[in-house]
Design a protein around this motif. Structure first.
Motif: not given
Length: 445
Positions: A289-301
């Motif tokens: 639900q957060f802007v930052n959530s999509y850095k996890r989904l699309w940030g590899g790892h």
């Protein structure tokens, strides 16, 4: 009087409890609390405790402010971190309108309503979350960003390390609160930890997760460190997910188990997975639900980014584990996109609704992904039909806005508030000039 209420009142008296914290959750998933004296509890059980809902995210409009918090006596626990000086207990509350109806804006009621839909079909929904979080030296940070408490990695044993003491203390405190822990270990990122809760019905799990976050924060303060459930605090290290194992039971029988089928996953289980894959894009604004959530989904790892399922494939959005072949009670599926900052009441409601839709409509499960999805080229993924999850909060909100399934599951009031609140977050984020832009462009343009 109800036996559970009698038990609570007797325990308060026998243990000398001085304060009772009545807990409830706003639409974003922030824990709210009002503390009352023991003398007020009997009245709160009978009539509820009046609170101003207009000052709580998503609860009411200003002209219909009053709501009643009704404590659930089955959730009574004494808070271990308060010690024996002025013992303090807590209970979760159900929120009602003044005319006695459940408040449509209460996230706990959103989940209860969806669980009732499952119950009407004969199903009980069980969940088992794996919660990741980071321990930092401080909640403050300088030019170099946040500083983790160690440099350890996945399953590392760090003699004398902060994380050992932290996990031991946190697990003990959770057990004291009646929350069973299955595993705890160091995760892949520096300072990153994971604690897995034992499976329970979804409402208990959601309550336990709200308690879990509080316990982790309290233990961190006690030990002079800072705990964060931010989905992606470090660009170069893994994000914090909350992989959740799920199963449906019909009485004592696991509806996901069929020994004769591939991976022992029954037709009902396959339809449930198909429902998750079909509706994942439109529910992602709730599970992430957060802007930052999509850095996890699309940030590899190793975060899942595509609508795929598999058996031992940890790049898949939905995994079908086979830990105990032939043991029906252990059959389950694992949803890997959700992060540990989600509102668990709303997230479990939309996940269950998506799975039930697959069962009700008889969705067909596509072929499983046998490749490591991250290693494929975009052309290969396209050829295999692997569609992506939303790439940003804005993208996720656009998909959610057109979703009948999410609107029906959340109810109009929660649905509209989530859209309004999260659109504001996106607009504020979009207006920022980031360090990346300064570094990449200032000296060049």
């Amino acid at each position: 009087m109800d036996k559970q209420r009698e038990f609570v009142l007797r325990t308060i008296e026998e243990r000398g409890v001085k304060f009772i914290r009545l807990w409830f959750t706003d639409v974003v998933g922030t824990l709210k609390m009002v503390a009352v004296a023991p003398a007020e509890i009997e009245g709160a059980f009978a009539e509820g405790l009046g609170i101003d809902g207009s000052s709580i995210q998503g609860y009411t409009r200003a002209y219909e402010a009053d709501v009643l918090a009704h404590p659930d006596p089955t959730t009574f626990q004494i808070l271990p971190w308060r010690g024996e000086i002025d013992p303090t207990a807590r209970m979760f509350c159900d929120i009602h309108t003044p005319d006695g109806e459940p408040a449509m804006s209460d996230p706990r009621y959103v989940l209860k309503r969806t669980l009732q839909r499952a119950a009407d079909r004969g199903f009980t929904f069980y969940t088992h979350p794996e919660i990741e979080f980071y321990l930092l030296k401080s909640g403050e940070y300088g030019p170099e960003g946040p500083v983790p408490v160690d440099k350890a990695g996945y399953f590392d044993n760090v003699p004398g390390g902060t994380a050992h003491d932290f996990r031991r203390r946190a697990v003990r405190m959770l057990e004291d609160l009646g929350i069973s822990v299955e595993f705890s270990h160091h995760e892949g990122g520096p300072g990153q930890n994971e604690i897995d809760l034992r499976y329970a019905d979804a409402l208990s799990t959601a309550d336990n997760l709200m308690t879990f976050r509080t316990v982790v924060k309290e233990v961190a303060i006690e030990q002079g460190v800072y705990a964060t459930f931010m989905p992606k605090p470090f660009a170069g290290h893994p994000g914090s997910g909350m992989h959740t194992h799920m199963s449906l039971f019909e009485g004592d029988t696991n509806a996901f188990f069929d020994q004769s089928q591939t991976y022992q996953l029954s037709t009902v289980g396959r339809q449930f997975v198909a429902g998750l894959l079909t509706h994942a894009p439109e529910i992602t604004a709730i599970t992430n639900q957060f802007v930052n959530s999509y850095k996890r989904l699309w940030g590899g790892h190793e975060a899942p980014s595509y609508l795929t399922w598999g058996h031992n494939n940890r790049s898949a959005l939905v995994r079908v584990p086979l830990y105990k072949p032939g043991k029906g009670q252990a059959a389950r599926i694992e949803y890997r996109a959700m992060d540990s900052a989600a509102n668990p009441y709303l997230a479990y409601a939309v996940l269950l609704a998506a799975g039930l839709k697959g069962i009700e409509e008889g969705y067909e499960l596509p072929a499983e992904a046998e490749d490591t999805v991250w290693e494929l080229s975009s052309q290969e993924r396209k050829a295999l039909g692997y569609k992506p999850l939303p790439s940003s909060l804005d993208h996720a909100l656009n998909l959610m806005e057109n979703s009948e399934l999410v609107a029906e599951t959340l109810g109009e009031q929660v649905f509209q508030h989530v859209l309004k609140n999260k659109r504001l977050e996106w607009e504020q984020y979009r207006a920022q000039v980031t360090p990346y832009e300064i570094e990449a462009n200032l000296g060049l343009l």
